[in-house]
Design a protein around this motif. Structure first.
Motif, PDB file in Angstrom:
ATOM      1  N   ALA A  93       0.832  -1.207   0.000  1.00 28.76           N
ATOM      2  CA  ALA A  93       0.000   0.000   0.000  1.00 28.76           C
ATOM      3  C   ALA A  93       0.863   1.252   0.000  1.00 28.76           C
ATOM      4  O   ALA A  93       0.540   2.241  -0.664  1.00 28.76           O
ATOM      5  N   ALA A  94       1.962   1.222   0.730  1.00 21.35           N
ATOM      6  CA  ALA A  94       2.873   2.358   0.744  1.00 21.35           C
ATOM      7  C   ALA A  94       3.492   2.577  -0.634  1.00 21.35           C
ATOM      8  O   ALA A  94       3.627   3.718  -1.096  1.00 21.35           O
ATOM      9  N   ARG A  95       3.835   1.505  -1.303  1.00 19.21           N
ATOM     10  CA  ARG A  95       4.416   1.619  -2.643  1.00 19.21           C
ATOM     11  C   ARG A  95       3.416   2.249  -3.614  1.00 19.21           C
ATOM     12  O   ARG A  95       3.757   3.114  -4.419  1.00 19.21           O
ATOM     13  N   ARG A  96       2.149   1.805  -3.526  1.00 16.71           N
ATOM     14  CA  ARG A  96       1.122   2.345  -4.413  1.00 16.71           C
ATOM     15  C   ARG A  96       0.797   3.791  -4.089  1.00 16.71           C
ATOM     16  O   ARG A  96       0.277   4.521  -4.952  1.00 16.71           O
ATOM     17  N   ALA A  97       1.089   4.207  -2.858  1.00 16.75           N
ATOM     18  CA  ALA A  97       0.860   5.605  -2.473  1.00 16.75           C
ATOM     19  C   ALA A  97       1.991   6.516  -2.928  1.00 16.75           C
ATOM     20  O   ALA A  97       1.948   7.725  -2.683  1.00 16.75           O
ATOM     21  N   GLY A  98       2.997   5.959  -3.582  1.00 15.31           N
ATOM     22  CA  GLY A  98       4.080   6.772  -4.108  1.00 15.31           C
ATOM     23  C   GLY A  98       5.300   6.868  -3.231  1.00 15.31           C
ATOM     24  O   GLY A  98       6.214   7.646  -3.514  1.00 15.31           O
ATOM     25  N   ILE A  99       5.353   6.092  -2.166  1.00 18.09           N
ATOM     26  CA  ILE A  99       6.498   6.113  -1.257  1.00 18.09           C
ATOM     27  C   ILE A  99       7.610   5.238  -1.830  1.00 18.09           C
ATOM     28  O   ILE A  99       7.359   4.123  -2.292  1.00 18.09           O
ATOM     29  N   ASN A 100       8.828   5.737  -1.813  1.00 19.31           N
ATOM     30  CA  ASN A 100       9.977   4.956  -2.257  1.00 19.31           C
ATOM     31  C   ASN A 100      10.332   3.961  -1.147  1.00 19.31           C
ATOM     32  O   ASN A 100      11.113   4.257  -0.246  1.00 19.31           O
ATOM     33  N   VAL A 101       9.742   2.794  -1.232  1.00 19.92           N
ATOM     34  CA  VAL A 101       9.852   1.812  -0.154  1.00 19.92           C
ATOM     35  C   VAL A 101      11.295   1.365   0.055  1.00 19.92           C
ATOM     36  O   VAL A 101      11.760   1.261   1.199  1.00 19.92           O
ATOM     37  N   ASP A 102      12.011   1.113  -1.022  1.00 20.48           N
ATOM     38  CA  ASP A 102      13.399   0.656  -0.888  1.00 20.48           C
ATOM     39  C   ASP A 102      14.258   1.695  -0.181  1.00 20.48           C
ATOM     40  O   ASP A 102      15.092   1.358   0.663  1.00 20.48           O
ATOM     41  N   ARG A 103      14.067   2.953  -0.532  1.00 21.49           N
ATOM     42  CA  ARG A 103      14.854   4.009   0.102  1.00 21.49           C
ATOM     43  C   ARG A 103      14.551   4.096   1.596  1.00 21.49           C
ATOM     44  O   ARG A 103      15.451   4.273   2.413  1.00 21.49           O
ATOM     45  N   ILE A 104      13.292   3.955   1.954  1.00 20.74           N
ATOM     46  CA  ILE A 104      12.906   4.002   3.367  1.00 20.74           C
ATOM     47  C   ILE A 104      13.530   2.841   4.129  1.00 20.74           C
ATOM     48  O   ILE A 104      14.059   3.001   5.240  1.00 20.74           O
ATOM     49  N   ARG A 105      13.515   1.652   3.536  1.00 15.99           N
ATOM     50  CA  ARG A 105      14.082   0.475   4.203  1.00 15.99           C
ATOM     51  C   ARG A 105      15.589   0.625   4.380  1.00 15.99           C
ATOM     52  O   ARG A 105      16.134   0.311   5.441  1.00 15.99           O
ATOM     53  N   ILE A 106      16.270   1.123   3.345  1.00 11.81           N
ATOM     54  CA  ILE A 106      17.713   1.324   3.457  1.00 11.81           C
ATOM     55  C   ILE A 106      18.025   2.355   4.533  1.00 11.81           C
ATOM     56  O   ILE A 106      18.940   2.174   5.350  1.00 11.81           O
ATOM     57  N   SER A 107      17.255   3.437   4.561  1.00  7.09           N
ATOM     58  CA  SER A 107      17.501   4.490   5.558  1.00  7.09           C
ATOM     59  C   SER A 107      17.297   3.983   6.977  1.00  7.09           C
ATOM     60  O   SER A 107      17.984   4.417   7.906  1.00  7.09           O
ATOM     61  N   ALA A 108      16.361   3.051   7.158  1.00  7.35           N
ATOM     62  CA  ALA A 108      16.134   2.491   8.496  1.00  7.35           C
ATOM     63  C   ALA A 108      17.377   1.748   8.983  1.00  7.35           C
ATOM     64  O   ALA A 108      17.774   1.876  10.153  1.00  7.35           O
ATOM     65  N   PHE A 109      18.016   0.988   8.088  1.00  8.16           N
ATOM     66  CA  PHE A 109      19.243   0.283   8.461  1.00  8.16           C
ATOM     67  C   PHE A 109      20.387   1.269   8.705  1.00  8.16           C
ATOM     68  O   PHE A 109      21.219   1.054   9.591  1.00  8.16           O
ATOM     69  N   VAL A 110      20.431   2.349   7.928  1.00 11.61           N
ATOM     70  CA  VAL A 110      21.472   3.360   8.130  1.00 11.61           C
ATOM     71  C   VAL A 110      21.341   3.994   9.513  1.00 11.61           C
ATOM     72  O   VAL A 110      22.329   4.137  10.246  1.00 11.61           O
ATOM     73  N   LEU A 111      20.128   4.361   9.885  1.00 12.44           N
ATOM     74  CA  LEU A 111      19.910   4.964  11.202  1.00 12.44           C
ATOM     75  C   LEU A 111      20.204   3.975  12.321  1.00 12.44           C
ATOM     76  O   LEU A 111      20.763   4.336  13.356  1.00 12.44           O
ATOM     77  N   CYS A 112      19.819   2.720  12.100  1.00 12.27           N
ATOM     78  CA  CYS A 112      20.057   1.693  13.114  1.00 12.27           C
ATOM     79  C   CYS A 112      21.553   1.520  13.371  1.00 12.27           C
ATOM     80  O   CYS A 112      22.002   1.532  14.523  1.00 12.27           O
ATOM     81  N   SER A 113      22.331   1.374  12.316  1.00 11.79           N
ATOM     82  CA  SER A 113      23.770   1.161  12.482  1.00 11.79           C
ATOM     83  C   SER A 113      24.469   2.424  12.988  1.00 11.79           C
ATOM     84  O   SER A 113      25.456   2.334  13.717  1.00 11.79           O
ATOM     85  N   SER A 114      23.971   3.599  12.604  1.00 12.50           N
ATOM     86  CA  SER A 114      24.548   4.846  13.116  1.00 12.50           C
ATOM     87  C   SER A 114      24.338   4.961  14.621  1.00 12.50           C
ATOM     88  O   SER A 114      25.249   5.370  15.359  1.00 12.50           O
ATOM     89  N   MET A 115      23.145   4.588  15.088  1.00 15.80           N
ATOM     90  CA  MET A 115      22.892   4.612  16.527  1.00 15.80           C
ATOM     91  C   MET A 115      23.686   3.512  17.232  1.00 15.80           C
ATOM     92  O   MET A 115      24.080   3.670  18.388  1.00 15.80           O
ATOM     93  N   ALA A 116      23.918   2.392  16.551  1.00 16.69           N
ATOM     94  CA  ALA A 116      24.779   1.351  17.120  1.00 16.69           C
ATOM     95  C   ALA A 116      26.184   1.893  17.316  1.00 16.69           C
ATOM     96  O   ALA A 116      26.855   1.580  18.312  1.00 16.69           O
ATOM     97  N   ALA A 117      26.650   2.722  16.371  1.00 19.44           N
ATOM     98  CA  ALA A 117      27.959   3.354  16.510  1.00 19.44           C
ATOM     99  C   ALA A 117      28.000   4.264  17.738  1.00 19.44           C
ATOM    100  O   ALA A 117      28.976   4.264  18.497  1.00 19.44           O
ATOM    101  N   VAL A 118      26.933   5.021  17.944  1.00 20.38           N
ATOM    102  CA  VAL A 118      26.860   5.880  19.132  1.00 20.38           C
ATOM    103  C   VAL A 118      26.897   5.031  20.399  1.00 20.38           C
ATOM    104  O   VAL A 118      27.579   5.367  21.375  1.00 20.38           O
ATOM    105  N   GLY A 119      26.152   3.904  20.382  1.00 22.20           N
ATOM    106  CA  GLY A 119      26.191   3.000  21.521  1.00 22.20           C
ATOM    107  C   GLY A 119      27.576   2.432  21.755  1.00 22.20           C
ATOM    108  O   GLY A 119      28.012   2.276  22.906  1.00 22.20           O
ATOM    109  N   GLY A 120      28.295   2.125  20.672  1.00 15.37           N
ATOM    110  CA  GLY A 120      29.662   1.620  20.817  1.00 15.37           C
ATOM    111  C   GLY A 120      30.597   2.661  21.415  1.00 15.37           C
ATOM    112  O   GLY A 120      31.474   2.341  22.227  1.00 15.37           O
ATOM    113  N   ILE A 121      30.430   3.920  21.023  1.00 11.20           N
ATOM    114  CA  ILE A 121      31.239   5.005  21.597  1.00 11.20           C
ATOM    115  C   ILE A 121      30.990   5.118  23.093  1.00 11.20           C
ATOM    116  O   ILE A 121      31.920   5.273  23.895  1.00 11.20           O
TER     117      ILE A 121
END
Length: 417
Positions: free
Chosen positions: A294-322
């Motif tokens: 449904a999100a894809r049909r609404a015009g949302i770039n689903v792949d970009r959103i999914r990739i960004s979620a992993f980017v934010l997750c790993s970036s926060m993991a880096a903060v946790g590691g620091i």
């Protein structure tokens, strides 16, 4: 005779609005929309139980320890919320934090670079890792469980390679060490608490004004005042306890004030809450997690959103590691390993984030992280073994997942999904 009745009308109206708001909330809970309620109730019960069994649980020293003990897990869990929101999982977040902490330590100790360069490089490493993982999941089509399980195994080896098969690297930079081991001046703690309460009150009142201007229903003013008062009591009590002298010998060193890590977590909580609640990007995350097609049909770039979620997750993991490197004053092959990932995933789910996607908030990680920290700390004070701690924490996680599944079933049955 009409004047008294007329004079009492506003009060009755206010009372009816308050009671209607309470009834509406109770109806949402019965319909399966329980949010973070189980985590809040569980945290209260755990604190009460441990306070009774071990009166020193809420001593100033132990209260301060809770922040440093749960900080890294909470920050990693905050990133995991984004991945869970889109219906994915990241099993590598723990060792991602270890890789990024290793980058930090090497740049500080081996190359002597400034702290801000090392911190930026560690976060950049996390961002790159997240981009690669997200690409493999969203573009290549490999299930996130498989991709991140492979990364979980590979990053263990990468940490060993970075640390030359087990070398312990000491982190001695004063700024980095201060993140998890220093405290704010007592007066600054009070200033930040007052500012936080004032900002929260202004935001809530402005929300009422904007919704009223648009003709939308808003929370009664009495509810808002109760929320502001509760926040003021909570923050005021915490600052008061933390400002008590905790040092056993003040001639050697004074130990009082709010831990530096507390406002850092608070700022990140505010930022990610704003992103999720007030931006189109946040709405797209919920949409993708709720119904990807449904999100894809609404015009949302689903792949970009999914990739960004992993980017934010790993970036926060880096903060946790620091933060983990700061707390331990060093980095070793166990940094980010052992039970870090399990506790981080558990914190996100215990706080109220759904494993099925589309449901969760940044505050879930903070609440769940607090629950995990209280369990570990309280059972440590009672002298229980690690085995008992694992069993109890696992049981709490299973209970949280069960509550989530049942609440979703209830919401679907009542049409509130």
């Amino acid at each position: 005779m009409e004047a008294p009745a007329h004079a009492g009308a506003p009060t009755a109206a206010k009372g009816s609005r308050l009671s209607a708001h309470v009834r509406d909330y109770a109806a949402r809970v019965r319909g399966g929309d329980i949010g973070s309620l189980p985590a809040v109730l569980g945290l209260v019960v755990l604190c009460v139980v441990f306070s009774i069994l071990r009166p020193n649980f809420f001593s100033p020293g132990n209260f301060a320890n809770l922040f440093s003990q749960g900080a890294a897990v909470t920050l990693i869990a905050m990133g995991l919320v984004f991945v869970l929101l889109v219906g994915e999982i990241d099993l590598s977040a723990g060792f991602t934090s270890g890789v990024c902490a290793s980058v930090l330590a090497i740049l500080l100790a081996t190359y002597g670079l400034p702290w801000y360069v090392a911190v930026a490089a560690a976060i950049a490493a996390g961002t790159l890792i997240g981009a690669v993982l997200g690409f493999l999941v969203a573009k290549v089509g490999i299930p996130s469980f498989v991709v991140t399980l492979a990364a979980f195994l590979g990053f263990q080896g990468l940490v060993l390679l970075l640390l030359k098969e087990g070398t312990n690297i000491t982190v001695s930079d004063s700024i980095v060490v201060a993140i998890a081991n220093r405290n704010l001046p007592p007066l600054l703690g009070w200033v930040l608490a007052v500012a936080a309460v004032a900002a929260y009150a202004l935001i809530q009142l402005n929300r009422i004004r904007r919704r009223a201007a648009r003709g939308l229903a808003a929370a009664p003013l009495s509810i808002v005042l109760i929320r502001v008062a509760a926040l003021a009591v909570l923050l005021g009590g915490a600052v008061y306890v933390l400002n008590v002298e905790r040092s056993l010998n003040t001639l050697i060193a004074s130990l009082k004030g709010v831990p530096v890590i507390a406002p850092i977590i608070a700022v990140l909580l505010v930022v990610w809450t704003f992103v999720l609640d007030k931006t189109p990007y946040g709405r797209h995350l919920y949409a993708v997690g709720g119904n990807r097609e449904a999100a894809r049909r609404a015009g949302i770039n689903v792949d970009r959103i999914r990739i960004s979620a992993f980017v934010l997750c790993s970036s926060m993991a880096a903060v946790g590691g620091i933060v983990a490197a700061s707390r331990d004053h060093s980095v070793d092959p166990n940094t980010g390993g052992s039970n870090v990932l399990l506790y981080a995933v558990g914190a996100a789910v215990i706080g109220g984030t759904s494993l099925f996607g589309g449901k969760g908030r940044a505050r879930d990680a903070v609440l769940g992280g607090a629950v995990v920290a209280v369990i570990i700390n309280g059972m440590g004070l009672m002298g229980y073994s690690s085995g008992i701690k694992y069993v109890v924490t696992g049981s709490v996680l299973l209970l949280a997942a069960g509550v989530d599944a049942l609440s979703r079933r209830r919401a679907a049955a009542t049409g509130n999904r």
